[in-house]
Scaffold this motif. Structure first.
Motif, short mmCIF file in Angstrom:
data_model
loop_
_atom_site.label_atom_id
_atom_site.label_comp_id
_atom_site.label_asym_id
_atom_site.label_seq_id
_atom_site.Cartn_x
_atom_site.Cartn_y
_atom_site.Cartn_z
N ARG A 213 0.82 -1.21 0.00
CA ARG A 213 0.00 0.00 0.00
C ARG A 213 0.86 1.27 0.00
N ASP A 214 2.05 1.17 0.56
CA ASP A 214 2.94 2.33 0.63
C ASP A 214 3.96 2.26 -0.51
N MET A 215 4.64 3.38 -0.73
CA MET A 215 5.73 3.42 -1.70
C MET A 215 6.93 2.69 -1.11
N VAL A 216 7.32 1.60 -1.75
CA VAL A 216 8.43 0.80 -1.24
C VAL A 216 9.77 1.40 -1.65
N TYR A 217 9.85 1.93 -2.85
CA TYR A 217 11.12 2.42 -3.40
C TYR A 217 11.02 3.93 -3.63
N ASP A 218 11.32 4.68 -2.57
CA ASP A 218 11.18 6.14 -2.64
C ASP A 218 12.38 6.83 -3.28
N VAL A 219 13.40 6.05 -3.67
CA VAL A 219 14.55 6.67 -4.32
C VAL A 219 14.15 7.35 -5.62
N TYR A 220 13.11 6.83 -6.27
CA TYR A 220 12.66 7.43 -7.53
C TYR A 220 11.89 8.73 -7.29
N GLU A 221 11.42 8.91 -6.06
CA GLU A 221 10.82 10.20 -5.69
C GLU A 221 11.92 11.22 -5.42
N VAL A 222 13.03 10.76 -4.85
CA VAL A 222 14.14 11.66 -4.53
C VAL A 222 14.80 12.17 -5.81
N CYS A 223 15.06 11.25 -6.75
CA CYS A 223 15.80 11.60 -7.97
C CYS A 223 14.89 12.11 -9.08
N GLY A 224 13.61 11.87 -8.96
CA GLY A 224 12.70 12.25 -10.03
C GLY A 224 12.57 11.12 -11.05
N ARG A 225 11.46 11.15 -11.77
CA ARG A 225 11.20 10.11 -12.77
C ARG A 225 11.41 10.66 -14.18
N ALA A 226 11.82 9.77 -15.06
CA ALA A 226 12.08 10.19 -16.44
C ALA A 226 10.80 10.59 -17.15
N TRP A 227 9.69 9.96 -16.78
CA TRP A 227 8.39 10.25 -17.39
C TRP A 227 7.38 10.61 -16.30
N PRO A 228 6.39 11.41 -16.60
CA PRO A 228 5.38 11.80 -15.60
C PRO A 228 4.38 10.67 -15.34
N LEU A 229 4.88 9.57 -14.82
CA LEU A 229 4.04 8.40 -14.53
C LEU A 229 3.71 8.39 -13.04
N ASP A 230 2.48 8.05 -12.72
CA ASP A 230 2.07 7.99 -11.33
C ASP A 230 2.95 7.00 -10.57
N PRO A 231 3.49 7.38 -9.38
CA PRO A 231 4.40 6.49 -8.64
C PRO A 231 3.79 5.12 -8.34
N GLU A 232 2.50 5.08 -8.01
CA GLU A 232 1.86 3.80 -7.70
C GLU A 232 1.82 2.90 -8.95
N VAL A 233 1.59 3.51 -10.09
CA VAL A 233 1.57 2.74 -11.34
C VAL A 233 2.97 2.22 -11.67
N ASP A 234 3.97 3.07 -11.47
CA ASP A 234 5.35 2.66 -11.71
C ASP A 234 5.71 1.45 -10.85
N GLN A 235 5.34 1.52 -9.56
CA GLN A 235 5.63 0.41 -8.65
C GLN A 235 4.83 -0.83 -9.02
N LEU A 236 3.58 -0.65 -9.44
CA LEU A 236 2.74 -1.78 -9.83
C LEU A 236 3.33 -2.49 -11.05
N LEU A 237 3.74 -1.73 -12.04
CA LEU A 237 4.33 -2.33 -13.24
C LEU A 237 5.64 -3.03 -12.91
N GLY A 238 6.44 -2.40 -12.05
CA GLY A 238 7.69 -3.02 -11.65
C GLY A 238 7.49 -4.33 -10.91
N GLY A 239 6.47 -4.37 -10.03
CA GLY A 239 6.17 -5.61 -9.32
C GLY A 239 5.69 -6.70 -10.25
N MET A 240 4.88 -6.34 -11.23
CA MET A 240 4.41 -7.33 -12.19
C MET A 240 5.56 -7.89 -13.01
#
Length: 280
Positions: A213-240
């Motif tokens: 339910r929480d953001m597990v990998y907040d390093v991508y919040e610290v450094c910023g993301r290459a694309w304006p993708l929702d963090p939860e979606v990014d984590q969901l895709l990565g988990g899949m």
């Protein structure tokens, strides 16, 4: 950006480029010098070349930039380094070609590399190979370790190289072309058990990431993301990507082992019957 910009390294590593060049060079020279009757077919050559090139691409092209700033791209990078690339390389069985080249330039090279062979034998024990294969995934995805690895250039390279080398060791153990019936290679049944265990353990990790339910990998919040993708979606895709494709590859590996076992079992059974009939 032009196509050339995408193909050029984002973070140039002379050691990485040199390593890939040497591997392709050894393979190419060995292939050219082998007798025609001993050369592998076009499919095996293509599988090896593709496996090496896609591993290089995720380490030394613009893809590496996106892998450092998007979690799901990072998981795709490790999917290639730890699974797809090593599987293609292992299935192509390149060692006889590379060994042929070494035998020509240095006939005594086997004695020189004997200590490495002892280490290799230890690492290829089934339980150790399984522990390293799955354990490295868990290790580098442990949130605090992952945070440090993504912020440290040296640790980041250690992470990627460890995934590639371990993937090569593991999938060579699984797809070792030597028949267990007449060699010391791992039996097909044990190979399938190792694959099944690896698939299940990776599914647990992927499911934990997907359903967190929480953001597990907040390093991508610290450094910023290459694309304006929702963090939860990014984590969901990565988990899949962490559990669905690896689980499918474990199933594919099991099917290939079943096919090989049935083919070689029939082959050596018929050979044994022929020898028995000849002896009688």
């Amino acid at each position: 950006m032009s196509l050339l910009d995408y193909l050029l390294p984002y973070d140039f590593s002379p050691l990485t480029v040199l390593s890939y060049m040497l591997v392709m060079g050894f393979y190419g020279i060995g292939l050219l010098r082998m007798p025609n009757q001993d050369r592998p077919g076009a499919l095996r050559i293509f599988a090896f070349t593709l496996g090496v090139l896609i591993c290089y691409a995720v380490m030394q092209t613009r893809f590496d930039y996106y892998a450092q700033y998007m979690f799901f791209v990072h998981r795709g990078q490790h999917l290639i380094l730890h699974h797809i690339g090593p599987i293609l390389i292992a299935l192509s069985n390149p060692l006889p070609i590379i060994w042929f080249w070494f035998e020509k330039i240095s006939p005594g090279w086997r004695r020189t590399l004997r200590p490495l062979g002892w280490v290799y034998q230890v690492l290829q024990q089934p339980l150790i190979a399984l522990f390293l294969f799955v354990g490295l995934i868990y290790f580098w995805l442990w949130p605090s370790i992952h945070f440090d690895a993504m912020l440290s250039r040296d640790l980041y390279w250690v992470m990627n190289w460890s995934m590639l080398l371990d993937g090569l060791l593991f999938w060579w153990l699984i797809f070792d072309p030597r028949p267990p019936a007449i060699t010391s290679s791992l039996g097909y049944g044990r190979r399938m058990l190792v694959l099944a265990a690896a698939g299940v353990l990776q599914m647990f990790l992927g499911a934990w990431i997907v359903f967190s339910r929480d953001m597990v990998y907040d390093v991508y919040e610290v450094c910023g993301r290459a694309w304006p993708l929702d963090p939860e979606v990014d984590q969901l895709l990565g988990g899949m990507l962490t559990y669905i494709p690896p689980a499918m590859m474990s199933i594919l590996g099991i099917l290939l082992m079943l096919r090989r076992a049935m083919h070689q079992d029939g082959k050596y059974t018929n050979h044994s019957k022929t020898l028995a009939e000849t002896a009688s």
